[in-house]
Design a protein around this motif. Structure first.
Motif, short mmCIF file in Angstrom:
data_model
loop_
_atom_site.label_atom_id
_atom_site.label_comp_id
_atom_site.label_asym_id
_atom_site.label_seq_id
_atom_site.Cartn_x
_atom_site.Cartn_y
_atom_site.Cartn_z
N SER A 124 -1.67 -10.19 -10.64
CA SER A 124 -0.62 -9.77 -9.70
C SER A 124 -1.02 -8.70 -8.77
N LEU A 125 -1.93 -7.94 -9.42
CA LEU A 125 -2.21 -6.86 -8.38
C LEU A 125 -2.88 -7.11 -7.19
N CYS A 126 -3.43 -8.56 -7.11
CA CYS A 126 -4.10 -9.00 -5.94
C CYS A 126 -3.18 -9.32 -4.90
N TYR A 127 -2.07 -9.60 -5.32
CA TYR A 127 -1.00 -10.23 -4.24
C TYR A 127 0.02 -9.27 -4.23
N LEU A 128 0.15 -8.25 -4.80
CA LEU A 128 1.25 -7.08 -4.71
C LEU A 128 1.03 -6.22 -3.45
N PRO A 129 -0.43 -5.88 -2.89
CA PRO A 129 -0.35 -5.11 -1.62
C PRO A 129 -0.07 -6.04 -0.56
N GLY A 130 -0.21 -7.45 -0.51
CA GLY A 130 0.08 -8.09 0.66
C GLY A 130 1.58 -8.11 0.76
N ALA A 131 2.39 -8.39 -0.39
CA ALA A 131 3.90 -8.19 -0.18
C ALA A 131 4.31 -6.81 0.38
N ILE A 132 4.01 -5.75 -0.19
CA ILE A 132 4.08 -4.52 0.29
C ILE A 132 3.81 -4.22 1.85
N ALA A 133 2.56 -4.74 2.18
CA ALA A 133 2.38 -4.83 3.54
C ALA A 133 3.08 -5.44 4.60
N ALA A 134 3.71 -6.79 4.02
CA ALA A 134 4.60 -7.50 4.83
C ALA A 134 5.97 -6.66 5.03
N PHE A 135 6.34 -6.06 3.68
CA PHE A 135 7.74 -5.45 4.12
C PHE A 135 7.50 -4.15 4.88
N LEU A 136 6.28 -3.71 4.96
CA LEU A 136 6.08 -2.55 5.84
C LEU A 136 6.17 -2.68 6.99
N GLN A 137 5.43 -4.00 7.53
CA GLN A 137 5.54 -4.49 8.83
C GLN A 137 7.03 -4.81 9.22
N LEU A 138 7.93 -5.42 8.54
CA LEU A 138 9.18 -5.64 8.61
C LEU A 138 10.12 -4.42 8.72
N TYR A 139 9.76 -3.34 7.92
CA TYR A 139 10.46 -1.87 8.32
C TYR A 139 10.15 -1.35 9.73
N ARG A 140 8.83 -1.43 9.98
CA ARG A 140 8.24 -0.65 11.02
C ARG A 140 8.69 -1.61 12.32
N GLY A 141 8.85 -3.02 12.34
CA GLY A 141 9.10 -3.68 13.22
C GLY A 141 7.72 -3.99 14.38
N THR A 142 6.60 -3.65 13.77
CA THR A 142 5.27 -3.96 14.50
C THR A 142 3.91 -4.02 13.49
N LYS A 143 3.13 -4.82 14.14
CA LYS A 143 1.78 -5.07 13.25
C LYS A 143 0.84 -4.01 13.91
N TYR A 144 0.95 -3.07 14.67
CA TYR A 144 0.08 -2.62 15.67
C TYR A 144 -0.14 -0.92 14.83
N ARG A 145 0.77 -0.58 13.88
CA ARG A 145 0.53 0.71 13.09
C ARG A 145 -0.12 0.31 11.98
N ARG A 146 -1.29 1.36 11.52
CA ARG A 146 -2.20 1.34 10.41
C ARG A 146 -1.31 1.45 9.39
N PHE A 147 -2.00 0.68 8.10
CA PHE A 147 -1.30 0.96 6.73
C PHE A 147 -1.73 2.35 6.50
N PRO A 148 -1.01 2.86 5.37
CA PRO A 148 -1.74 4.04 4.66
C PRO A 148 -3.21 3.57 4.06
N ASN A 149 -3.62 4.85 4.12
CA ASN A 149 -5.01 4.73 3.32
C ASN A 149 -5.16 4.17 2.16
N TRP A 150 -4.29 4.34 1.17
CA TRP A 150 -4.30 3.75 -0.09
C TRP A 150 -4.05 2.29 -0.31
N LEU A 151 -3.20 1.93 0.79
CA LEU A 151 -2.90 0.58 0.76
C LEU A 151 -4.06 -0.26 1.52
N ASP A 152 -4.62 0.35 2.56
CA ASP A 152 -5.77 -0.28 2.90
C ASP A 152 -7.11 -0.64 2.11
#
Length: 481
Positions: A265-293
């Protein structure tokens, strides 16, 4: 007739120039030199010969240096250095002194330093810098030191990345062209001051596996001691029974599937977090936090370690029937029935039968899909798949695997969740705790599959932004004015 004859004579030289069998003008392959006739030197020479180069070895004992690749020449260091402009140094740093003595032969030559050390900071300066100091009028390039003799011999170089550094751009270009011809991918790390960094690369111990292994060890330790307290210590304190023998097999076989499911489940949890982060920001051009990267970069390792734990769970499950206490219980039951001269009747419970069979079927299917995910993550297998095929297996089948394995856990405890006896010392069993993370991941994935959410996320990943860039806003304002 004369005119025709003359035309024939005039055409003859051109025909001779176009003759395909005229090999006298064919250029000879480039000659490269290797200092060192050990395993690395011989393997490198073999690979260079297979790539169309000519190879000459420089040796202290030209007449007694062991078997060399067929087609290679061998001579003294000085003679070999004079015959080639590109020289590979495949000797240990401790034997570099002879290079200082023949510095005049190496003037203007390109020296490729392939040496490595046994440990970090073994010498006050990098081997490449030391070599450049010994031969100041040569062009030293540090690189190719991450190649092993085994990889060179077996031709496992396709798309393998190697690093180069040096103070001469022209010298690095020469080495890069040669490496590209061998099938390698070259990355320039800059000046020779980066030689220490390159020499430390082969000394790294599983750098990409450290975080996943730390997570696996942490989860294993936590659930082991948690279940040790709930099962073994609880039985001893409350009932006075010593069941410590269960630690080796039974307790371990509870820990392995728990850790496998959590790590999957930890393999797929960061992808879901990244998707919701992109939805919240409304863009894909901002870098993810270092821990998520960092988390997203180690998903492959997390999955492979989870597969290893699933393998252990399958093996331990198969050996349960041959355990001493299981055999003892079966024999004791048979003996008791013989003494009482009666047979225990078979009570058919349709619900229990369905639950048991479903539990086993989901476990086997989940393990099969787990193995399929692990196989496709191997470069030799994944390289044969198209992007769509790889994405389908790793994403869609991956989430299906997570769903089946989670359902496997739910069915295991379907009739135990509401029993007071399940919560020893008011603590939930391990299988309940391990269902939290995969359940969260599946719920998040279900939300992302909603048409309105999926449509917006797809547009964002295609370049759409919720807020227009400042330049466009300024242009709109100027137009309105």
């Amino acid at each position: 007739m004369t005119h025709a004859s003359g035309t024939s004579e005039e055409m003859k030289p051109n025909n001779m120039l176009l003759h395909p069998l005229d090999m006298t003008a064919a250029p000879q392959p480039e000659l490269l030199c290797i200092f060192g006739t050990g395993d690395l030197g011989r393997s490198l020479g073999l690979r260079l010969l297979q790539s169309g180069y000519r190879v000459v070895y420089g040796s202290r004992r030209p007449n007694d240096c062991g078997p060399l690749p067929l087609g290679a020449q061998v001579m003294t260091h000085a003679a070999a250095a004079q015959s080639a402009s590109l020289i590979f140094i495949c000797v240990h740093r401790d034997h570099y002194e002879f290079l200082e003595q023949m510095a005049h032969h190496l003037q203007g030559k390109v020296l490729v330093d392939l040496s490595n050390n046994l440990k970090k900071n073994m010498y006050p300066e990098a081997n490449g810098s030391y070599l450049q100091r010994l031969v100041p009028k040569a062009f030293v390039v540090k690189g190719l030191n991450t190649l092993s003799a085994w990889a060179l011999q077996n031709g496992l170089l396709a798309r393998k990345q190697v690093y180069l550094c040096g103070d001469s751009t022209e010298a690095k270009q020469v080495v890069a062209q040669m490496a590209t011809k061998l099938g390698l991918t070259v990355l320039d790390k800059g000046s020779l001051s980066a030689a220490r960094e390159l020499e430390d690369f082969p000394l790294q111990l599983f750098p990409e596996w450290r975080l996943p292994l730390s997570i696996a060890v942490g989860l294993t330790a936590f659930f082991f001691f948690y279940l040790l307290i709930r099962d073994v210590i609880y039985a001893y304190v409350e009932n006075g029974s010593d069941i410590s023998y269960r630690i080796i097999i039974s307790l371990a076989n509870k820990v392995f599937p728990i850790v496998a499911l959590v790590m999957l489940s930890l393999c797929y949890l960061p992808g879901a977090i990244a998707a919701f982060l992109q939805l919240y920001r409304g863009t894909k051009y901002r870098r993810f936090p270092n821990w998520l990267d960092r988390w997203m970069l180690c998903r492959k390792q997390l999955g492979l370690i989870a597969l290893g734990y699933a393998f252990l769970h399958a093996i331990y499950t198969f050996i349960i029937p041959i355990r001493y206490n299981v055999r003892h219980k079966l024999i004791s039951r048979v003996v008791d029935e013989m003494k009482d001269n009666k047979t225990t009747p078979f009570y058919f419970d349709n619900t229990e039968a369905w639950g048991t069979d479903s539990f086993l079927a989901l476990g086997m299917l989940g393990f099969f899909l787990f193995v399929l995910l692990g196989l496709t993550s191997l470069p030799s297998v994944g390289g044969t798949l198209s992007w769509r095929e790889f994405s389908f297996i790793q994403s869609k089948l991956g989430h299906l695997t997570l769903f089946i394995c989670t359902a496997h856990g739910y069915i295991y405890g379907w009739n135990k969740f509401l029993r007071p006896a399940t919560y020893k010392w008011y603590t939930p069993p391990g299988y309940m705790l391990c269902l939290i993370v995969p359940s969260v991941v599946l719920v998040l994935k279900l939300l992302l599959l909603l048409p309105c959410v999926d449509r917006t996320l797809t547009r964002i990943r295609q370049g759409w932004e919720r807020t227009q860039p400042r330049e466009e806003m300024d242009e709109i304002k100027a137009t309105n004015l």
